[in-house]
Design an enzyme around this catalytic site. Structure first.
Site, PDB file in Angstrom:
ATOM      1  N   GLU A 331      -4.579  -8.052   8.099  1.00  0.00           N
ATOM      2  CA  GLU A 331      -3.250  -8.648   8.166  1.00  0.00           C
ATOM      3  C   GLU A 331      -2.243  -7.700   7.546  1.00  0.00           C
ATOM      4  OE1 GLU A 331      -3.510 -13.506   8.156  1.00  0.00           O
ATOM      5  OE2 GLU A 331      -3.028 -12.498   6.293  1.00  0.00           O
ATOM      6  N   CYS A 332      -1.197  -7.372   8.276  1.00  0.00           N
ATOM      7  CA  CYS A 332      -0.081  -6.562   7.794  1.00  0.00           C
ATOM      8  C   CYS A 332      -0.582  -5.237   7.221  1.00  0.00           C
ATOM      9  CB  CYS A 332       0.756  -7.353   6.791  1.00  0.00           C
ATOM     10  SG  CYS A 332       2.437  -6.708   6.573  1.00  0.00           S
TER      11      CYS A 332
END
Length: 442
Positions: A331-332
């Site tokens: 994530e990210c």
């Protein structure tokens, strides 16, 4: 204190008014009295809850009226606040700032105050005005009939005369002044591009929290604030059907200064479902444990540690080997690490894991912020194809190169108002990733 837990919400009319420092000072000062204080953060935020935990000695939690249903909010709150005597919740941005939507579903701090019956303590930065501050407070008190202002704490007061002028204005509208903090640059916490420097990286955190508590204790009527706190409503136990299911039975979770952005409610839900979370540190050149069945690389600050990550050969080889047979999701910041390269702020380009066809840059910044609703294109760790998730993006990284193919895209995104943002992220083999941070299922 005893009996049912009570609560207040500390909010402001804008970001940068001082609500985080005042919230932390209140939390620590009240905890020093022996009160079981718990923190809550409105909306998407990884950094402030960690400071809440430092100030209170207990975990904090995020609650969000846009991303979560009332049932989910009630379930998380009941689980997280069961041992609390007093909740000191912190708003996000301004009290009424959120997205356009039906009442109670905007993500604004006012929604949480209304849902739980929390009186609002309004932080007013009065630098640059005096009696006119009362007009701002009056607007906040009257705009939304669902909420009640318990009083005001002034920040950035220039002098005793300045305080008297503001207080005269508040007296005209009958709003209590709970305290006033003078201008003091020493009370500011260090910042970086996504907000405050993380709690575990902040030098002398305990000393800073103690100084905030001392300042708040000297400037705020804590007894009046305690008297204003109201019993929390809506904490009945409820099943949380929107919780993310565990992505595996044993979850290898990257956890260090480069990868630290994980919502506590996810970890709690995974553990309650019987999953085991096994942390490892990429910055210490640790590979994901081989006896795990999924690897999760959360968000964080890989751009600040790109050189060390590029040189972490055991970590890099371990993740690649893991991805040959088992899911790896990022994530990210984790997504950036799974890509081909990452360019840091100085313009140096570092090789990453090369599991996803994307190259990112922090030298070419592009601000991305907002809620996202994702429909998964393929089966994966976050759910089956067609599943819908609500979450957010908040990053400054720019994509400088990426493969644009439907078969390797991760999810279709729309924003909070339903406008299409196209396909986002990637899924290649067992590896997947996106800039999108998942908050709940929808």
């Amino acid at each position: 204190m005893s009996g049912a837990p009570r609560g207040i919400l500390v909010s402001a009319v804008r970001s940068g008014a001082g609500k985080t420092t005042i919230t932390l000072g209140l939390q620590r000062a009240l905890a020093r009295r022996g009160i079981a204080v718990r923190g809550v953060k409105n909306g998407p935020d990884y950094i402030d809850p960690a400071f809440h935990a430092g100030a209170t000695g207990a975990p904090s939690v995020n609650l969000d009226s846009f991303a979560m249903s009332d049932t989910t909010i009630a379930a998380i709150a009941a689980r997280s606040l069961a041992s609390a005597e007093l909740v000191v919740a912190e708003g996000s941005m301004g009290l009424f700032d959120g997205v356009r939507g039906e009442t109670g579903r905007t993500g604004a701090s006012a929604d949480l105050a209304a849902l739980f019956g929390w009186p609002v303590v309004l932080v007013l930065d009065v630098s640059g005005h005096a009696q006119s501050a009362a007009a701002v407070a009056l607007g906040c008190a009257s705009l939304d009939p669902r909420i009640r202002l318990a009083g005001v704490i002034l920040n950035q007061v220039a002098s005793p005369r300045h305080r008297r002028l503001v207080e005269d204005g508040l007296a005209r509208i009958g709003l209590p002044l709970l305290g006033a903090l003078a201008r003091n640059a020493d009370l500011k916490l260090p910042e970086r591009h996504l907000g405050l420097v993380q709690a575990h990286e902040t030098a002398d955190l305990e000393a800073r929290l103690e100084a905030l508590a001392d300042a708040v204790e000297a400037a705020v009527d804590l007894d009046a604030l305690l008297a204003a706190a109201a019993p929390i409503v809506g904490l009945a136990e409820a099943p949380d059907a929107a919780a993310l299911p565990p992505p595996g039975q044993r979850i290898a979770l990257a956890r260090d200064a480069a990868f630290s952005f994980v919502y506590p409610h996810h970890l709690a839900a995974w553990r309650e479902a019987g999953a085991e979370i096994v942390p490892f540190s990429p910055l210490a050149d640790e590979p994901p444990p081989s006896d795990c069945d999924v690897c999760w690389l959360p968000g964080g600050y890989p751009e600040l540690h790109a050189g060390r990550l590029a040189a972490a050969e055991r970590f890099r080889a371990g993740v690649r080997a893991f991805a040959e047979t088992r899911p790896v999701h990022g994530e990210c910041g984790g997504y950036m690490a799974l890509g081909r390269t990452l360019t840091d702020a100085e313009g140096a380009t570092h090789p990453m894991l090369d599991l996803l066809p994307v190259e990112t840059s922090f030298a070419k910044r592009k601000f991305n912020l907002g809620y996202r609703i994702a429909t998964l294109i393929h089966d994966g760790p976050l759910g089956p194809a067609g599943a819908r998730l609500v979450g957010h993006e908040f990053h400054y990284a720019a994509v400088v190169a990426r493969e644009e193919a439907r078969e390797t895209a991760f999810a279709d995104l729309v924003d909070a108002e339903g406008a299409s943002l196209g396909a986002a992220g990637h899924r290649v083999g067992h590896a997947s990733g996106t800039f999108f941070h998942a908050i709940a299922r929808r």
